[in-house]
Design an enzyme around this catalytic site. Structure first.
Site, PDB file in Angstrom:
ATOM      1  N   ARG A 119      72.727  51.442  62.677  1.00 38.63           N
ATOM      2  CA  ARG A 119      72.468  51.016  64.124  1.00 38.63           C
ATOM      3  C   ARG A 119      71.301  49.950  64.154  1.00 38.63           C
ATOM      4  NH1 ARG A 119      73.975  56.113  68.029  1.00 38.63           N
ATOM      5  NH2 ARG A 119      75.472  56.742  66.959  1.00 38.63           N
ATOM      6  N   ARG A 161      76.654  56.850  75.500  1.00 37.45           N
ATOM      7  CA  ARG A 161      77.763  56.574  76.601  1.00 37.45           C
ATOM      8  C   ARG A 161      77.146  57.208  78.012  1.00 37.45           C
ATOM      9  NH1 ARG A 161      82.310  59.626  73.541  1.00 37.45           N
ATOM     10  NH2 ARG A 161      80.417  59.812  72.198  1.00 37.45           N
ATOM     11  N   ASN A 211      73.348  56.893  60.335  1.00 40.19           N
ATOM     12  CA  ASN A 211      72.997  56.166  61.467  1.00 40.19           C
ATOM     13  C   ASN A 211      71.871  55.050  61.344  1.00 40.19           C
ATOM     14  OD1 ASN A 211      72.738  59.426  63.378  1.00 40.19           O
ATOM     15  ND2 ASN A 211      74.443  57.749  63.409  1.00 40.19           N
ATOM     16  N   ASP A 229      75.777  64.454  70.426  1.00 39.42           N
ATOM     17  CA  ASP A 229      76.654  63.374  70.443  1.00 39.42           C
ATOM     18  C   ASP A 229      76.674  62.802  72.087  1.00 39.42           C
ATOM     19  OD1 ASP A 229      77.961  60.941  69.765  1.00 39.42           O
ATOM     20  OD2 ASP A 229      79.715  62.114  69.307  1.00 39.42           O
ATOM     21  N   SER A 273      82.037  64.642  61.315  1.00 37.97           N
ATOM     22  CA  SER A 273      81.025  63.610  61.044  1.00 37.97           C
ATOM     23  C   SER A 273      80.095  64.142  59.898  1.00 37.97           C
ATOM     24  CB  SER A 273      80.533  63.076  62.091  1.00 37.97           C
ATOM     25  OG  SER A 273      81.508  62.515  62.952  1.00 37.97           O
ATOM     26  N   SER A 313      71.996  60.954  61.169  1.00 30.10           N
ATOM     27  CA  SER A 313      72.748  60.971  59.971  1.00 30.10           C
ATOM     28  C   SER A 313      72.359  59.813  59.091  1.00 30.10           C
ATOM     29  CB  SER A 313      74.217  60.839  60.296  1.00 30.10           C
ATOM     30  OG  SER A 313      74.576  59.490  60.454  1.00 30.10           O
TER      31      SER A 313
HETATM   32  C1  FPP Z   1      74.377  60.382  68.990  1.00 34.29           C
HETATM   33  O1  FPP Z   1      74.515  59.694  70.344  1.00 34.29           O
HETATM   34  C2  FPP Z   1      72.780  60.510  69.204  1.00 34.29           C
HETATM   35  C3  FPP Z   1      72.108  60.198  68.082  1.00 34.29           C
HETATM   36  C4  FPP Z   1      72.502  59.222  66.789  1.00 34.29           C
HETATM   37  C5  FPP Z   1      70.715  60.326  68.029  1.00 34.29           C
HETATM   38  C6  FPP Z   1      70.252  61.517  68.638  1.00 34.29           C
HETATM   39  C7  FPP Z   1      68.722  61.478  68.716  1.00 34.29           C
HETATM   40  C8  FPP Z   1      67.965  62.024  69.734  1.00 34.29           C
HETATM   41  C9  FPP Z   1      68.545  62.897  70.719  1.00 34.29           C
HETATM   42  C10 FPP Z   1      66.431  61.815  69.840  1.00 34.29           C
HETATM   43  C11 FPP Z   1      65.560  63.020  69.131  1.00 34.29           C
HETATM   44  C12 FPP Z   1      66.093  64.176  68.902  1.00 34.29           C
HETATM   45  C13 FPP Z   1      65.336  65.472  68.887  1.00 34.29           C
HETATM   46  C14 FPP Z   1      65.970  66.755  68.304  1.00 34.29           C
HETATM   47  C15 FPP Z   1      64.069  65.326  69.452  1.00 34.29           C
HETATM   48  P1  FPP Z   1      75.369  58.335  70.326  1.00 34.29           P
HETATM   49  O2  FPP Z   1      74.480  57.076  70.307  1.00 34.29           O
HETATM   50  O3  FPP Z   1      76.250  58.255  69.052  1.00 34.29           O
HETATM   51  O4  FPP Z   1      76.494  58.160  71.693  1.00 34.29           O
HETATM   52  P2  FPP Z   1      77.506  57.349  71.900  1.00 34.29           P
HETATM   53  O5  FPP Z   1      78.665  58.263  70.852  1.00 34.29           O
HETATM   54  O6  FPP Z   1      77.922  57.817  73.188  1.00 34.29           O
HETATM   55  O7  FPP Z   1      77.242  55.899  71.704  1.00 34.29           O
END
Ligand code: FPP
Length: 245
Positions: free
Chosen positions: A76, A29, A73, A25, A201, A70
């Site tokens: 988005r 940001r 997700n 997470d 979550s 998730s």
């Molecule tokens: C949450 O941060 C992150 C995600 C929903 C996506 C995570 C995916 C990756 C890191 C890409 C590929 C993964 C692997 C394992 C190779 P957020 O976007 O909710 O951050 P925020 O809360 O700051 O907006």
């Protein structure tokens, strides 16, 4: 061996939890702070997954489970979802190519059917190749939801009952665990959530029953092996009683 894996002492003599789970997470940001698009945060997050998974392997952990995408997700933007899928594809292609050298086995938790076909095929190939190896395994949760996982397990058992293959009273906790994506894998000892959010979550709801939790304000792309060390040291200072005294 109990809950700890003592195979390797490096880099510091201390017990390493067998299974750590992390909510990836704070990517958005992280990017926002730098005036970059959110997708740049996911790219950095994906690179960091590689770094942390390698570190976990090196210190002798058995399993690392990460929450990458998730069931929620999909809400988005199409652009962001597609960027995440692209990063996953890139990661899996590289992981496949290097698996013989890196020995980072990969498994996937979640309903993969909703993912692009190409990614589904790649995930299947990665899992198949992973089974040639032993040792450290990373589990990537994709289109994963803890409640969804439990409902699917309940349905699977109900279907067995309806087919006359099982009776309701035969179901045990261990039997139910075997119907989850994580079958055969010990529950996470430690669940880490970076980026300052204090909630689960919908992550590993069943498996988290006795997990220890560790929260930090560090955003996922900035989360270093040193941060992981801090979390493990904190974990090691706790007394886990599993309901006993
Ligand atoms: C949450 O941060 C992150 C995600 C929903 C996506 C995570 C995916 C990756 C890191 C890409 C590929 C993964 C692997 C394992 C190779 P957020 O976007 O909710 O951050 P925020 O809360 O700051 O907006």
């Amino acid at each position: 061996m109990g809950i700890f894996n003592r195979k390797k002492a490096a880099p510091a003599a201390r017990p390493v939890p067998r299974h750590v789970a992390i909510v990836l997470d704070g990517n958005g940001r992280w990017a926002q702070k730098r005036g970059l698009p959110r997708t740049a945060g996911h790219a950095a997050g994906s690179e960091n997954f590689r770094r942390i998974a390698t570190y976990c392997r090196d210190i002798g952990m058995d399993y690392l489970t990460v929450y990458a995408f998730s069931t929620e997700n999909w809400k988005r933007s199409a652009e962001e979802v597609s960027a995440i899928m692209g990063l996953l594809k890139k990661y899996l292609l590289e992981a496949l190519e290097k698996m013989e050298r890196d020995h980072i086995r990969l498994q996937f938790f979640g309903d993969l059917h909703r993912l692009p076909q190409e990614l589904q095929d790649l995930a299947a190939r990665t899992w198949e190749t992973s089974q040639r190896y032993t040792g450290f395994q990373a589990n990537i949760c994709l289109n994963y939801g803890g409640r969804d996982e439990i409902v699917r397990a309940a349905r699977a058992f109900a279907a067995r009952c309806a087919a006359g293959e099982a009776r309701p009273e035969e179901l045990t906790e261990a039997g139910f665990s075997d119907l989850l994506y994580s079958r055969g894998i010990p529950d996470p000892d430690l669940i880490i959530r970076p980026s300052g959010e204090l909630r689960l979550s919908n992550f590993l709801l069943w498996q988290a029953a006795y997990s220890e939790f560790y929260f930090t304000d560090v955003l996922w792309p900035d989360f270093t092996p040193r941060d992981l060390e801090r979390a493990i040291a904190d974990f090691n200072g706790r007394s886990r009683r599993f309901g006993g005294v």
